[in-house]
Design an enzyme around this catalytic site. Structure first.
Site, PDB file in Angstrom:
ATOM      1  N   ALA A 220       4.075  -0.505   0.059  1.00 18.38           N
ATOM      2  CA  ALA A 220       4.758  -1.140  -1.068  1.00 18.38           C
ATOM      3  C   ALA A 220       4.889  -0.121  -2.192  1.00 18.38           C
ATOM      4  CB  ALA A 220       3.991  -2.368  -1.530  1.00 18.38           C
ATOM      5  N   THR A 221       6.102   0.298  -2.479  1.00 21.07           N
ATOM      6  CA  THR A 221       6.320   1.330  -3.495  1.00 21.07           C
ATOM      7  C   THR A 221       6.534   0.744  -4.886  1.00 21.07           C
ATOM      8  OG1 THR A 221       8.694   1.341  -3.017  1.00 21.07           O
ATOM      9  CG2 THR A 221       7.317   2.914  -1.809  1.00 21.07           C
TER      10      THR A 221
ATOM     11  N   ALA B 221      21.230  -6.711  -2.714  1.00 18.74           N
ATOM     12  CA  ALA B 221      20.158  -7.600  -3.156  1.00 18.74           C
ATOM     13  C   ALA B 221      20.206  -8.913  -2.381  1.00 18.74           C
ATOM     14  CB  ALA B 221      20.302  -7.873  -4.661  1.00 18.74           C
ATOM     15  N   ARG B 222      19.036  -9.355  -1.917  1.00 16.61           N
ATOM     16  CA  ARG B 222      18.884 -10.627  -1.188  1.00 16.61           C
ATOM     17  C   ARG B 222      19.756 -10.678   0.066  1.00 16.61           C
ATOM     18  NH1 ARG B 222      14.122 -12.580  -2.637  1.00 16.61           N
ATOM     19  NH2 ARG B 222      13.958 -13.166  -4.830  1.00 16.61           N
TER      20      ARG B 222
ATOM     21  N   HIS C 224       6.775 -11.907   0.085  1.00 10.32           N
ATOM     22  CA  HIS C 224       6.787 -10.881   1.135  1.00 10.32           C
ATOM     23  C   HIS C 224       5.447 -10.850   1.867  1.00 10.32           C
ATOM     24  CE1 HIS C 224      10.462  -8.228   0.432  1.00 10.32           C
ATOM     25  NE2 HIS C 224      10.618  -9.268  -0.371  1.00 10.32           N
TER      26      HIS C 224
ATOM     27  N   LYS D 263      17.521  -7.591   4.087  1.00 13.06           N
ATOM     28  CA  LYS D 263      17.148  -6.290   4.657  1.00 13.06           C
ATOM     29  C   LYS D 263      15.645  -6.168   4.889  1.00 13.06           C
ATOM     30  CE  LYS D 263      17.322  -4.094   0.073  1.00 13.06           C
ATOM     31  NZ  LYS D 263      17.660  -5.363  -0.645  1.00 13.06           N
ATOM     32  N   SER D 264      14.820  -6.699   3.984  1.00 13.59           N
ATOM     33  CA  SER D 264      13.373  -6.616   4.176  1.00 13.59           C
ATOM     34  C   SER D 264      12.935  -7.441   5.390  1.00 13.59           C
ATOM     35  CB  SER D 264      12.635  -7.101   2.926  1.00 13.59           C
ATOM     36  OG  SER D 264      12.818  -6.195   1.861  1.00 13.59           O
TER      37      SER D 264
ATOM     38  N   GLY E 182      21.025  -2.407   2.409  1.00 17.63           N
ATOM     39  CA  GLY E 182      21.781  -3.623   2.122  1.00 17.63           C
ATOM     40  C   GLY E 182      21.682  -3.951   0.654  1.00 17.63           C
TER      41      GLY E 182
END
Length: 400
Positions: free
Chosen positions: A253-254, A231-232, A271, A235-236, A229
């Site tokens: 977390a990458t 930005a904002r 997050h 999706k997270s 998806g």
């Protein structure tokens, strides 16, 4: 043991009276739900709701044989009129066991919120667990003797209740989990079915009768899911919701840390606060190693930052370096990741950014990143059983 769900909605029902929200406006026909109430073998009624007699009649049952009425949570508003054929309603103190003349044993399970859960065992040994709205079991110590045959609970409002039961073995692979107490905060229609299926649960319409202990239709939980998806887009959050009923999750977390960047720190903090406290965080881009190892489910957020790190490592941003081996080095690293996604035995949800619909970057390096992310997304999506595109907080099923 037969269980008839006279209602499957929140205490105020769905739609809520006089509520103008979109969810209530669309909760019509099969999507309308009365307040949750359960009828067990026509002998035990769990929660007394308005219209229970008529709801039972519509489902082909009668309340005339009910020998016990138990309440699970405080009921606001005016008292519900007790039909003359029913015994007085009551509650069992936490931890105590009530044996009915029908042979059913009912044990009161303590909750972490006002209310009482009930474990019901049939004379033949089948077991179901029913939890009140907005509550989860408290004081779960040690492993359960065996999983329940059926769990009926507030999966949307308290997904951690399922996670706690899974952690002690009370919910196993063959346990049927039914979502009730459904309110207007739950997504409507197919979106609800998709979200519950990711948790290994399902919803049923009011009036359905289930045979406890029969071979259950347990939804298949996809092993690999890609959530993409803009930005904002949400999706997270969508990715996190897919794993919130599991007791152990490794959040990969990458992006790492960025010293001196308070805005980035605020994003990371948001997050972290949103995730369940039992989740473990790994800040690493060595994703292939985690995918190849055994362990609990992985949530990898995100592939876009992983690709940034991969391009940094092979110095793929400069045209000369790209031609002199940067491209082949990046292709090898991407192939390693895609192969690990293909071969993993772990449940994994991957998050990425959708870049194919945006503005064309002004620099060669920007265009290269866009192109490589598009290729990476396509390669990973090909290895996933389910692919979701999140737009304005709404998930669209692309595959699966």
């Amino acid at each position: 043991m037969e269980l008839t769900l006279l209602g499957t909605g929140a205490p105020d029902g769905l739609p809520r009276p006089s509520c103008p929200c979109a969810a209530c406006a669309t909760a019509r026909g099969p999507w309308a739900r009365a307040a949750t109430a359960l009828l067990v073998d026509d002998a035990l009624l769990l929660d007394l709701t308005p219209g229970a007699v008529f709801a039972a009649a519509r489902a082909g049952h009668s309340l005339g044989s009910v020998r016990q009425v138990l309440l699970t949570h405080p009921h606001d508003g005016p008292a519900v009129e007790l039909p003359p054929t029913l015994p007085p309603a009551g509650r069992v103190p936490d931890g105590q066991v009530l044996t009915l003349i029908s042979g059913h044993r009912v044990r009161a399970v303590p909750m972490d919120a006002p209310g009482t859960g009930y474990e019901v065992s049939s004379p033949d040994g089948e077991r179901l667990l029913y939890l009140p709205p907005g509550a989860a079991p408290s004081g779960l110590d040690g492993r359960a003797e065996r999983p329940y045959d059926l769990v009926v609970c507030d999966v949307i409002g308290r997904p951690d209740a399922v996670a706690r039961l899974r952690a002690v073995g009370a919910v196993g692979p063959a346990t049927e989990v039914i979502a009730v107490h459904l309110d207007h905060d739950a997504p409507p229609g197919a979106a609800l079915e998709r979200r519950l299926a990711a948790a290994g649960a399902r919803a049923v319409p009011d009036g359905m009768t289930l045979v406890v202990g029969a071979y259950p239709v347990v939804p298949d939980v996809p092993r690999r899911v890609l959530v993409t998806g803009g930005a904002r887009s949400g999706k997270s959050l969508e990715a996190e919701q897919r794993l919130e009923t599991f007791p152990e999750v490794v959040y990969v977390a990458t992006g790492g840390r960025r010293e001196g960047d308070p805005e980035w720190a605020a994003r990371v903090g948001l997050h972290r606060e949103r995730r369940p406290g039992a989740w473990r965080t790994e800040e690493t881009c060595e994703v292939a190693e985690l995918l190849s190892a055994d362990g609990p489910p992985l949530l990898i957020d995100c592939l876009s930052l992983w690709l940034t790190d991969a391009m940094d490592r092979v110095d793929a941003w400069e045209d000369a370096r790209w031609r002199e081996g940067g491209e082949s080095a990046l292709r090898a690293r991407v192939a390693e990741l895609v192969g690990a996604v293909r071969g993993t035995r772990r449940q994994v949800v991957l998050v990425t950014n959708e870049v194919g619909s945006g503005v064309v970057p002004a620099t060669p390096a920007g265009r290269r990143f866009r192109d490589e992310l598009g290729r990476l997304n396509a390669a990973v999506a090909a290895e996933c059983e389910e692919v979701l595109l999140v737009v304005a907080g709404q998930a669209v099923v692309v595959r699966g």
